[in-house]
Design a protein around this motif. Structure first.
Motif, short mmCIF file in Angstrom:
data_model
loop_
_atom_site.label_atom_id
_atom_site.label_comp_id
_atom_site.label_asym_id
_atom_site.label_seq_id
_atom_site.Cartn_x
_atom_site.Cartn_y
_atom_site.Cartn_z
N ILE A 86 54.62 87.29 36.24
CA ILE A 86 53.81 87.91 37.01
C ILE A 86 53.74 89.05 36.61
CG2 ILE A 86 53.96 88.13 39.47
CD1 ILE A 86 53.66 85.87 40.31
N SER A 87 55.04 89.12 36.67
CA SER A 87 56.15 90.83 36.68
C SER A 87 54.53 91.25 34.97
CB SER A 87 56.70 91.08 36.18
OG SER A 87 56.85 92.45 36.01
N HIS A 90 51.41 91.55 35.36
CA HIS A 90 51.11 93.39 37.19
C HIS A 90 51.56 94.65 36.26
CE1 HIS A 90 51.05 95.31 40.48
NE2 HIS A 90 52.32 95.89 39.92
N GLN A 91 51.90 93.93 35.29
CA GLN A 91 51.86 95.51 34.38
C GLN A 91 50.63 96.18 33.30
OE1 GLN A 91 55.69 95.07 32.33
NE2 GLN A 91 57.06 95.76 33.63
N GLU A 94 47.19 96.71 37.59
CA GLU A 94 48.18 96.94 38.59
C GLU A 94 47.42 96.01 39.65
OE1 GLU A 94 50.17 100.35 39.40
OE2 GLU A 94 51.72 100.15 37.90
N GLN A 95 45.80 96.64 39.48
CA GLN A 95 44.52 96.15 40.59
C GLN A 95 44.64 94.41 40.47
OE1 GLN A 95 43.33 98.64 42.64
NE2 GLN A 95 44.43 100.15 41.86
N ARG A 96 44.97 93.89 39.28
CA ARG A 96 44.99 92.27 39.63
C ARG A 96 45.32 91.73 40.87
NH1 ARG A 96 46.63 89.20 33.73
NH2 ARG A 96 44.49 90.25 33.55
N VAL A 98 47.20 88.47 42.85
CA VAL A 98 47.64 87.55 42.15
C VAL A 98 47.30 86.42 43.67
CG1 VAL A 98 49.65 85.92 42.53
CG2 VAL A 98 49.30 87.94 41.86
N VAL A 123 54.16 93.06 42.43
CA VAL A 123 52.47 92.59 43.45
C VAL A 123 52.30 93.54 45.32
CG1 VAL A 123 50.44 91.36 43.95
CG2 VAL A 123 52.46 91.17 41.95
N THR A 124 50.80 93.70 45.25
CA THR A 124 50.87 94.46 46.45
C THR A 124 49.51 93.44 46.86
OG1 THR A 124 49.79 96.16 45.58
CG2 THR A 124 52.40 96.72 46.10
#
Length: 134
Positions: A86-87, A90-91, A94-96, A98, A123-124
């Protein structure tokens, strides 16, 4: 209480002490009862009518099956490997979003661990996927 400088002049004042007493009692009542209203709500999840709008970025789908096994896009991973994958995703973007899918019979602790790993990966944007009714 009325005071008079002269016999025919009367000064009148409003006594606000009872009003203040009532307001303080109401404040205490609200402070005591407010926390009791937020806990102990019986729920049965995860059926909903809500539909999320389509996203432009391809989401990362994290699944937790009934046995508590973790998957990313149908690939079984350990909890540590899940965090690394996931990290990395995300890198790259960043707009993806989860998307977390969990069997309704899975132990809630497993879902909470997956959510913690997703959060630790930075992840936000997390969507919890449920099944529609009907």
């Amino acid at each position: 209480m009325a005071f008079s400088n002269h016999d025919d002049e009367v000064l009148s004042e409003m006594n606000v002490t009872p009003l203040v007493d009532v307001m303080l009692v109401l404040l205490v009542v609200f402070i005591v009862t407010a926390p009791l209203l937020t806990n102990a709500i019986p729920l049965k999840l995860p059926r909903t009518h809500a539909v999320a709008p389509p996203d432009q970025h391809k989401p990362v789908v994290v699944s937790v099956d009934r046995d508590g096994k973790y998957y990313i896009d149908r690939r079984q991973l350990s909890l540590e490997a899940l965090g690394a994958a996931i990290s990395q995703a995300h890198q790259q973007d960043e707009q993806r979003v989860v998307q977390l899918r969990a069997d309704q019979d899975v132990v809630y602790g497993r879902v909470a661990r997956a959510m913690a790993v997703i959060q630790q990966a930075g992840v936000t944007r997390l969507a919890v996927i449920t099944e529609g009714e009907g």
